[in-house]
Enzyme design. Structure first.
Site, PDB file in Angstrom:
ATOM      1  NE  ARG A 159     -99.560  28.844  34.886  1.00 56.32           N
ATOM      2  CZ  ARG A 159     -99.792  28.230  36.056  1.00 56.32           C
ATOM      3  NH1 ARG A 159     -98.948  27.326  36.528  1.00 56.32           N
ATOM      4  NH2 ARG A 159    -100.868  28.500  36.748  1.00 56.32           N
ATOM      5  CB  SER A 236    -103.030  34.137  31.822  1.00 58.75           C
ATOM      6  OG  SER A 236    -104.228  33.867  32.515  1.00 58.75           O
ATOM      7  CD  GLU A 341     -98.921  31.262  30.892  1.00 57.52           C
ATOM      8  OE1 GLU A 341     -99.416  30.128  30.835  1.00 57.52           O
ATOM      9  OE2 GLU A 341     -99.307  32.110  31.695  1.00 57.52           O
TER      10      GLU A 341
END
Length: 349
Positions: A159, A236, A341
């Site tokens: 990520r 998320s 994130e």
């Protein structure tokens, strides 16, 4: 087109964010390059927005020019998919599936733009964009030049990429390698394989895999729906933490003392250590789906504990307070610090 005092909440999937002093919308790559060059030349504060699915913008908004990347071109050949940075990502996946090429189907339903996918190295159901990238067209904001770069130059990781941690380059276009035989990539994610009634490593028709991925994501509130507040999120919110091997025994001991010996947390090998499940940690730290309750302006999704949602009246400050509460409690209980994130602008978790 230039507009003034545009609420950024209208441009993010969280539906949060104060006003943009100015908003410039660019519908072609040439216009996008020219606008960014001009603003950089005059040292005007600049914020880039495309799909707005991975942004948490402060309640005070942005003082400067917000440039909306509204380019949308998509093309598919036998082995290459090309997309403008502003193209809706799921439209890119749908175009690939409709054209009978495989590889992208596991990434169905992910909100946001094509240009954001290499920045975040977006991934789902066992597939990451980094494994499919052929090359990326970038604008170098330091020199004003444009160039195509190969994936090896992007520092792709879980990520993340070098693009995520710097504003020196802007993604203009991407190209992805795909399979011309109409079959999916080998299935590598147990939940998806089970839903398909397939063995791991098996390949299935891309349309069939896409349908099942979308169904799984909808069940978790991870497909955008204007009528469903569970989807008013940034997906998320926390990445799965990677715990260094020298710290892992202490973390597992803390887990045993909290939930009892013999209860195993999902673990996966990762660069730099062992990756643990953020959702598992959040739940075992005492946070249930929908926390803190139906009347809260910001809450965990009622379908998935990894998504923080705006229930319709939240401010960014409400969401940030909830994120800090969850992060701090998980760290207190398990000694593991969760990291957000999404990219934050004008606020900090």
């Amino acid at each position: 087109m230039i507009s003034e005092q545009v609420p950024l909440s209208s441009l993010t999937t969280l539906r949060l964010g104060g006003p943009a002093e100015y908003l410039a919308e660019c519908t072609s790559t040439d216009a996008l390059v020219q606008v960014i060059r001009l603003l950089d030349q005059h040292e005007v504060p600049l914020l880039l927005i495309a799909g707005g699915s991975n942004l948490v913008i402060g309640d005070d908004g942005f003082k400067g020019v917000v440039v909306r990347i509204a380019t949308g071109g998509i093309s598919v050949s036998d082995s290459v998919v090309r997309a403008d940075a502003g193209a809706e990502w799921d439209a890119v996946v749908a175009a690939a599936v409709a054209a009978g090429v495989g590889g992208l189907e596991c990434l169905s339903g992910i909100p946001g733009s094509a240009g954001a996918t290499p920045v975040q190295n977006v991934g789902a159901y066992g597939v990451e964009v980094g494994s499919l990238l052929r090359r990326v067209h970038l604008l170098d904001r330091l020199t004003g030049e444009t160039r195509w770069v190969e994936p090896g130059a992007l520092g792709l990781g879980y990520r993340t990429s070098v693009l995520k941690h710097s504003d020196h380059a802007v993604v203009l276009e991407i190209e992805l390698d795909v399979r011309a035989d109409g079959l999916s990539a080998p299935l590598g994610y147990r939940e998806l394989s089970a839903a398909l009634g397939a063995e791991q490593g098996e390949r299935r028709p891309t349309a069939q895999v896409r349908d099942h991925v979308l169904a799984l994501r909808r069940g978790k509130g991870m497909v955008l729906d204007p009528a469903d507040p569970d989807t008013w999120s940034a997906g998320s919110f926390f990445t799965n933490p990677v715990v260094p091997e020298d710290r892992l025994p202490g973390v597992l001991e803390a887990i045993d003392s909290r939930v009892g010996p013999g209860v195993r947390i999902p673990q996966y090998p990762a660069d730099g250590g062992t990756k643990l499940s953020a959702a598992w940690l959040i739940e075992r730290a005492g946070f249930a789906k929908g926390f803190p309750g139906p009347d809260a302006p910001a809450s965990l999704s009622t379908k998935h504990t990894l998504a923080l949602t705006n229930r319709g009246s939240a401010t960014t400050a409400d969401l940030v307070a909830l994120a800090r509460q969850i992060r701090d409690r998980v760290e207190e209980v398990f000694g593991v610090r969760l990291h957000p994130e999404p990219v934050t602008v004008g606020c900090a978790i």
